[in-house]
Design an enzyme around this catalytic site. Sequence first.
Site, short mmCIF file in Angstrom:
data_model
loop_
_atom_site.label_atom_id
_atom_site.label_comp_id
_atom_site.label_asym_id
_atom_site.label_seq_id
_atom_site.Cartn_x
_atom_site.Cartn_y
_atom_site.Cartn_z
N CYS A 258 3.41 3.77 8.90
CA CYS A 258 3.58 5.04 8.18
C CYS A 258 4.40 6.03 9.01
O CYS A 258 4.07 6.29 10.17
CB CYS A 258 2.22 5.65 7.84
SG CYS A 258 2.36 7.24 6.98
N GLN B 259 -6.22 -1.18 3.36
CA GLN B 259 -5.41 -0.81 4.52
C GLN B 259 -6.01 0.43 5.19
O GLN B 259 -6.27 1.43 4.52
CB GLN B 259 -3.96 -0.51 4.14
CG GLN B 259 -3.09 -0.34 5.40
CD GLN B 259 -1.70 0.18 5.12
OE1 GLN B 259 -1.54 1.31 4.70
NE2 GLN B 259 -0.69 -0.65 5.38
N GLY C 244 11.20 -4.17 2.18
CA GLY C 244 12.37 -3.30 2.26
C GLY C 244 13.47 -3.73 1.32
O GLY C 244 14.02 -4.82 1.46
N PRO D 118 0.84 -1.20 0.00
CA PRO D 118 0.00 0.00 0.00
C PRO D 118 0.87 1.25 0.00
O PRO D 118 1.72 1.40 0.87
CB PRO D 118 -0.79 -0.13 1.31
CG PRO D 118 0.06 -1.00 2.19
CD PRO D 118 0.80 -1.93 1.28
N MET D 119 0.67 2.12 -0.99
CA MET D 119 1.47 3.34 -1.07
C MET D 119 0.56 4.51 -1.42
O MET D 119 -0.13 4.48 -2.45
CB MET D 119 2.57 3.20 -2.13
CG MET D 119 3.68 2.24 -1.75
SD MET D 119 4.97 2.14 -3.03
CE MET D 119 4.17 1.04 -4.22
N ALA E 12 7.43 -2.33 -2.56
CA ALA E 12 6.96 -0.95 -2.44
C ALA E 12 7.66 -0.09 -3.49
O ALA E 12 7.25 -0.07 -4.65
CB ALA E 12 7.20 -0.43 -1.03
#
Length: 332
Positions: free
Chosen positions: A109, A79, A210, A25-26, A233
């Site tokens: 976040c 999300q 990551g 989720p971005m 991501a």
Amino acid sequence: MKSSSRLNPLIIGDIEIEHPFLLAPMAGVTDLPYRLLCKEMGAGLLYTEMVSAKGMYYNSPNTGPLLAKEEWERPIAAQIFGSEPELMADMAVRVQEMGFDLIDINMGCPVPKIVNNGDGSALMKDPVLAGKIIKAMADRLSVPVTVKIRKGFDDEHVNAVEMAKIAEQSGAAAVAVHGRTREQYYSGKADWDIIRQVKEAVSIPVIGNGDINSPLDAEAMLRETGCDGFMIARGAKGNPWIFKELCHYFDTGELMPRPEIEEIIQMILRHARMMIEYKGEYIGIREMRKHVSWYTHGLAGAAKLRDQVNHAESIGELEAIIRNNGASSVDK
């Protein structure tokens, strides 16, 4: 180089994901048009942009578009973020009724306006409250509840293992771990060892997040952490092909070639048309500017192209700029 790794399906609650490569989720990135492109390329699970539980409660006009979805996206996770257990549970029930397959809680976040309200990665500083939120939601929902956390809030408070244990005890069906602290934001190198520690500490699926920018990165993370899935991501920004490459590599053991310039051009233009269809030309073209920057990163003449694209007002202008610059890149 060939992969010797074969992946098991990722099972979260009663959801089976054949290829365990997840589009993270971005905010400002994983809207409906971009999710479609990543789904077509093989993303196993899609996430909406993060949605405020309070925003939903107060019927903010911003929340509706964020939760727009299509049947072809399934399985898809919404999300949400917030820090009030009952409100989070109430809004999660509403989201479940919209037909989402999973509901994820944002506890990672790092943005100041989120953290200063006690939401997002601020919850890394209050594991007890985090557990109450997870339990309140898990007790009310029939779909799996998952949690996205970070390594810790800062280097003096590295508590991902504690948070993951609380998540499991409180009813979470999986946990995603970003190997950076809140204070790192997205800088420095992700600490994959913390992902390994979490994997060894809990029995629910652990999703590593990551610094996954290629199939070889995913293979290295698998080898170092034993994680059950991979959340992509920044490696997916302007790069929906990463999911196709990941699936191909782990299915066949072979690396795919990167897309040629013409394929990149076609993807940009298709993405732009979808954005216009979904958001209208005025907003769609302007939101495409950042995507074009990501798609063309590292290409010859990219800086000049970005400057021109930032002045485009229509799909016709955008197409002319992209095609003219694309031809220049090929010439070089």
